[in-house]
Design an enzyme around this catalytic site. Sequence first.
Site, short mmCIF file in Angstrom:
data_model
loop_
_atom_site.label_atom_id
_atom_site.label_comp_id
_atom_site.label_asym_id
_atom_site.label_seq_id
_atom_site.Cartn_x
_atom_site.Cartn_y
_atom_site.Cartn_z
N ARG A 90 23.23 29.86 2.43
CA ARG A 90 22.77 28.67 3.16
C ARG A 90 23.76 28.29 4.27
O ARG A 90 23.37 27.97 5.38
CB ARG A 90 22.60 27.49 2.18
CG ARG A 90 21.20 26.95 2.28
CD ARG A 90 20.87 25.83 1.37
NE ARG A 90 19.43 25.56 1.59
CZ ARG A 90 18.75 24.61 0.97
NH1 ARG A 90 19.33 23.85 0.10
NH2 ARG A 90 17.48 24.43 1.23
N ASN A 145 20.83 18.25 -4.75
CA ASN A 145 19.49 18.12 -5.35
C ASN A 145 19.53 17.38 -6.67
O ASN A 145 20.48 17.52 -7.45
CB ASN A 145 18.85 19.51 -5.51
CG ASN A 145 19.84 20.60 -5.90
OD1 ASN A 145 21.01 20.53 -5.55
ND2 ASN A 145 19.38 21.56 -6.65
N GLU A 216 18.25 8.07 1.39
CA GLU A 216 17.67 8.62 2.62
C GLU A 216 16.14 8.50 2.55
O GLU A 216 15.54 8.77 1.53
CB GLU A 216 18.09 10.09 2.77
CG GLU A 216 17.57 10.75 4.02
CD GLU A 216 17.83 9.90 5.26
OE1 GLU A 216 18.99 9.61 5.56
OE2 GLU A 216 16.85 9.49 5.92
N CYS A 331 9.79 15.26 -3.53
CA CYS A 331 10.21 13.90 -3.89
C CYS A 331 9.19 13.06 -4.66
O CYS A 331 9.55 12.45 -5.66
CB CYS A 331 10.61 13.15 -2.62
SG CYS A 331 12.04 13.88 -1.82
N1 LIG Z 1 13.90 16.66 1.03
C1 LIG Z 1 13.70 15.45 1.48
O1 LIG Z 1 12.89 15.25 2.39
C2 LIG Z 1 14.44 14.26 0.93
C3 LIG Z 1 14.34 13.03 1.57
C4 LIG Z 1 15.05 11.94 1.05
C5 LIG Z 1 15.83 12.07 -0.08
N2 LIG Z 1 15.90 13.29 -0.68
C6 LIG Z 1 16.81 13.42 -1.83
O2 LIG Z 1 18.03 14.01 -1.34
C7 LIG Z 1 18.60 14.90 -2.32
C8 LIG Z 1 18.75 16.28 -1.72
O3 LIG Z 1 17.46 16.78 -1.43
P1 LIG Z 1 17.27 18.11 -0.57
O4 LIG Z 1 15.81 18.26 -0.35
O5 LIG Z 1 18.18 18.08 0.59
O6 LIG Z 1 17.80 19.21 -1.61
P2 LIG Z 1 18.12 20.74 -1.33
O7 LIG Z 1 17.86 21.45 -2.59
O8 LIG Z 1 17.46 21.18 -0.08
O9 LIG Z 1 19.70 20.75 -1.02
C9 LIG Z 1 20.66 20.46 -1.97
C10 LIG Z 1 21.85 21.38 -1.73
O10 LIG Z 1 22.92 20.94 -2.57
C11 LIG Z 1 23.66 22.08 -2.95
N3 LIG Z 1 24.49 21.75 -4.11
C12 LIG Z 1 24.10 21.43 -5.36
N4 LIG Z 1 25.16 21.12 -6.12
C13 LIG Z 1 26.26 21.25 -5.34
C14 LIG Z 1 27.65 21.06 -5.54
N5 LIG Z 1 28.12 20.63 -6.71
N6 LIG Z 1 28.50 21.30 -4.51
C15 LIG Z 1 28.04 21.72 -3.32
N7 LIG Z 1 26.72 21.90 -3.06
C16 LIG Z 1 25.85 21.67 -4.06
C17 LIG Z 1 22.60 23.12 -3.21
O11 LIG Z 1 23.14 24.44 -3.17
C18 LIG Z 1 21.61 22.84 -2.09
O12 LIG Z 1 21.84 23.65 -0.96
C19 LIG Z 1 17.67 14.81 -3.52
O13 LIG Z 1 18.17 13.83 -4.39
C20 LIG Z 1 16.35 14.34 -2.93
O14 LIG Z 1 15.57 13.64 -3.87
C21 LIG Z 1 15.25 14.39 -0.21
O1 LIG Z 2 -1.59 9.82 3.95
C1 LIG Z 2 -1.01 10.77 3.42
C2 LIG Z 2 0.36 11.03 3.63
C3 LIG Z 2 0.94 12.11 2.99
N1 LIG Z 2 0.20 12.90 2.17
C4 LIG Z 2 0.85 14.02 1.47
O2 LIG Z 2 1.93 13.48 0.73
C5 LIG Z 2 2.99 14.42 0.64
C6 LIG Z 2 4.29 13.80 1.11
O3 LIG Z 2 4.21 13.51 2.48
P1 LIG Z 2 5.34 12.73 3.28
O4 LIG Z 2 5.61 11.46 2.62
O5 LIG Z 2 4.93 12.69 4.69
O6 LIG Z 2 6.55 13.77 3.20
P2 LIG Z 2 7.90 13.86 2.34
O7 LIG Z 2 8.78 14.75 3.11
O8 LIG Z 2 7.58 14.22 0.95
O9 LIG Z 2 8.54 12.39 2.41
C7 LIG Z 2 8.49 11.49 1.33
O10 LIG Z 2 9.53 11.74 0.41
C8 LIG Z 2 10.86 11.68 1.00
C9 LIG Z 2 11.83 12.11 -0.08
O11 LIG Z 2 12.23 11.09 -0.90
C10 LIG Z 2 11.10 10.27 1.50
O12 LIG Z 2 12.39 10.18 2.05
C11 LIG Z 2 10.04 9.93 2.54
O13 LIG Z 2 10.23 8.60 2.99
C12 LIG Z 2 8.66 10.08 1.91
O14 LIG Z 2 7.64 9.86 2.88
C13 LIG Z 2 2.55 15.62 1.48
O15 LIG Z 2 2.01 16.60 0.64
C14 LIG Z 2 1.49 15.05 2.39
O16 LIG Z 2 0.55 16.01 2.81
C15 LIG Z 2 -1.15 12.65 1.96
O17 LIG Z 2 -1.82 13.36 1.23
N2 LIG Z 2 -1.72 11.59 2.60
#
Ligand SMILES: NC(=O)c1ccc[n+]([C@@H]2O[C@H](COP(=O)([O-])OP(=O)(O)OC[C@H]3O[C@@H](n4cnc5c(N)ncnc54)[C@H](O)[C@@H]3O)[C@@H](O)[C@H]2O)c1
Ligand SMILES: O=c1ccn([C@@H]2O[C@H](COP(=O)(O)OP(=O)(O)O[C@H]3O[C@H](CO)[C@@H](O)[C@H](O)[C@H]3O)[C@@H](O)[C@H]2O)c(=O)[nH]1
Length: 545
Positions: A90, A145, A216, A331
């Site tokens: 990564r 994660n 976030e 999420c």
């Molecule tokens: N994906 C999203 O859109 C989103 C949005 C908002 C919040 N979140 C939250 O943010 C967090 C991260 O989500 P993500 O989607 O970025 O996860 P991800 O799996 O894409 O990335 C997490 C990374 O952390 C690394 N990691 C794990 N343990 C580690 C350690 N001890 N030291 C160093 N690296 C380590 C992993 O190798 C991985 O690359 C989760 O709690 C998730 O719920 C995700």
């Molecule tokens: O009206 C809608 C909106 C979304 N979706 C579906 O819902 C899922 C999630 O969509 P979206 O919320 O846009 O994307 P995420 O990246 O999962 O983002 C959500 O999850 C993140 C991780 O926590 C948060 O940070 C964001 O605020 C929250 O929107 C997807 O499968 C979309 O296709 C629907 O079916 N109908």
Amino acid sequence: MTPSIDNLRCQTQQTSSSAKPIPIRHVTEGSAISDSVHVQRTEELLRLPHGKVTKVCCIGAGYVGGPTSAVMANKNPDLQVTVVDLSIKRIEAWKSDQLPIYEPGLLDAVKLARDGDGGRKPNLFFSTDVDTAVREAELILVSVNTPTKITGTGAGRASELSYFESAVRTIAEVATTDKIIVEKSTVPCRTAENMREILSAIGHPGVNFEILSNPEFLAEGTAIPDLMEPDRILIGSLNTAAGLSAAAALADVYAAWVPRENIITMNTFSSELAKLAANALLAQRISSINALSAVCEATGADIEEVSYAVGLDTRIGRKMLKASVGFGGSCFKKDVLSLAYISETLHLPEVAAYWRSVVDINEYQKDRFTKRIIQCLFNSLKNKKIAILGFAYKKDTGDTRESAAITVVESLVAEDAKLSIYDPRVEEEQVWSDLKQTHIGLPKMKENVTLCSSVYDACADSHAVIILTEWDDTSSGMPRMDWAHVASVMRRPMFVFDGRNVVDKSKLEDLGFRVECIGKPGSASFRERGSVPSGRKSSQEGSPV
Ligand SMILES: NC(=O)c1ccc[n+]([C@@H]2O[C@H](COP(=O)([O-])OP(=O)(O)OC[C@H]3O[C@@H](n4cnc5c(N)ncnc54)[C@H](O)[C@@H]3O)[C@@H](O)[C@H]2O)c1
Ligand SMILES: O=c1ccn([C@@H]2O[C@H](COP(=O)(O)OP(=O)(O)O[C@H]3O[C@H](CO)[C@@H](O)[C@H](O)[C@H]3O)[C@@H](O)[C@H]2O)c(=O)[nH]1
């Protein structure tokens, strides 16, 4: 004593070396336990106010850590931001132009800060040397994660916090100077309290840690605009001088591009819970509209019209009310189940059941959609070729975590259908990895599934086309496809199952397709209208429609 807002502002000014106090829009008292524990150390910490942050370390180079760090570094040219991860693959990808995740605008944002430009010095670094980056930073974002547990107590519901705890333990073990630790990951309410205990047990003597919650809210596919112009930045801290001082230091980093009035602070537990609450409420809206879509299909109402009508009520609003085959992503399901599990452990079974029902409806929606496909295709899919358009959980991402496509594909292969999958962003390796984890297993999947590099290859000779992701950015995006050409290469009768309500139903019906959308009457009345063209049996016969 409950501190007044003015009191807190005053404390912030006294204890932070930053000139401006952070605006506090809402502050509530932290828990009695945590505050009393902290109060004993306040005087000592007062002598060590958190100054301006110069070095940030982000642990976890994933969908949150990478984009967040890129934007933070972009907007703070004087800040050194180092993103670390255990995965060498990564990190190497983040150092290249083939980033490990697809996100519109991300490459430009990364390149500017990582490579520098003209007079701008590089200030975004990627490394696997976790210890060094942690040791050097004043502020550490933990973005690892936190998936759903798969074994042990709470399996399938509770959050797996081992990665998070491991990151915090690393910080405790290697830090030789004071650190502000930021929960960027989504964690259960009160996680900060547990981490505080670990830090005070194993941290070096004399080293102070302040834990902030800073969840976030970015959504994938729109991560860069979401980070550039967030609705709000939420910072949870202890209501102590040191806690507020740390919150002020983090607020200063965000204030480089986020208006101060959009940076709000509150107690840590409220902030942790607010993240779960936001996702639960968003997912609940989708499940509500999807539940209504079932009523629409049974009555002849149209879910798009219903959604539009209710969304005009400003108290309801129009966002997140798009009916679909079901929500996916890493999420929503995880966080709603986590909230349900927390409620369960707090002996609130009714509350837990309420939130679980949001996920139950989502499973029901996917199942309903698949059953409709089977029924429309005359209750037999055996050896029928079916095109699957889209495998990502939403458009503009290559992420497939919890994608509805995985469930639908699993159910169709169980019926022995032959599937051709096309997705413009998802890597082949990822599709096979997801399918391997289903109950069907990889050998049977390999027998029944073909991955296609073009939407038209996927559709050729098929009995049905199923749209599972609303891709629309490329010429092969589903709404912009050349459906007349698709009609010319499909078997008769031709079916389109639109799990995203993106196609122009009547236009497709005019081309001879039978179209089944979510929450709309199907083309069941087709025969009565006498418009079924007496088409060809396969792509090899006849002329294009
Ligand atoms: N994906 C999203 O859109 C989103 C949005 C908002 C919040 N979140 C939250 O943010 C967090 C991260 O989500 P993500 O989607 O970025 O996860 P991800 O799996 O894409 O990335 C997490 C990374 O952390 C690394 N990691 C794990 N343990 C580690 C350690 N001890 N030291 C160093 N690296 C380590 C992993 O190798 C991985 O690359 C989760 O709690 C998730 O719920 C995700
Ligand atoms: O009206 C809608 C909106 C979304 N979706 C579906 O819902 C899922 C999630 O969509 P979206 O919320 O846009 O994307 P995420 O990246 O999962 O983002 C959500 O999850 C993140 C991780 O926590 C948060 O940070 C964001 O605020 C929250 O929107 C997807 O499968 C979309 O296709 C629907 O079916 N109908």
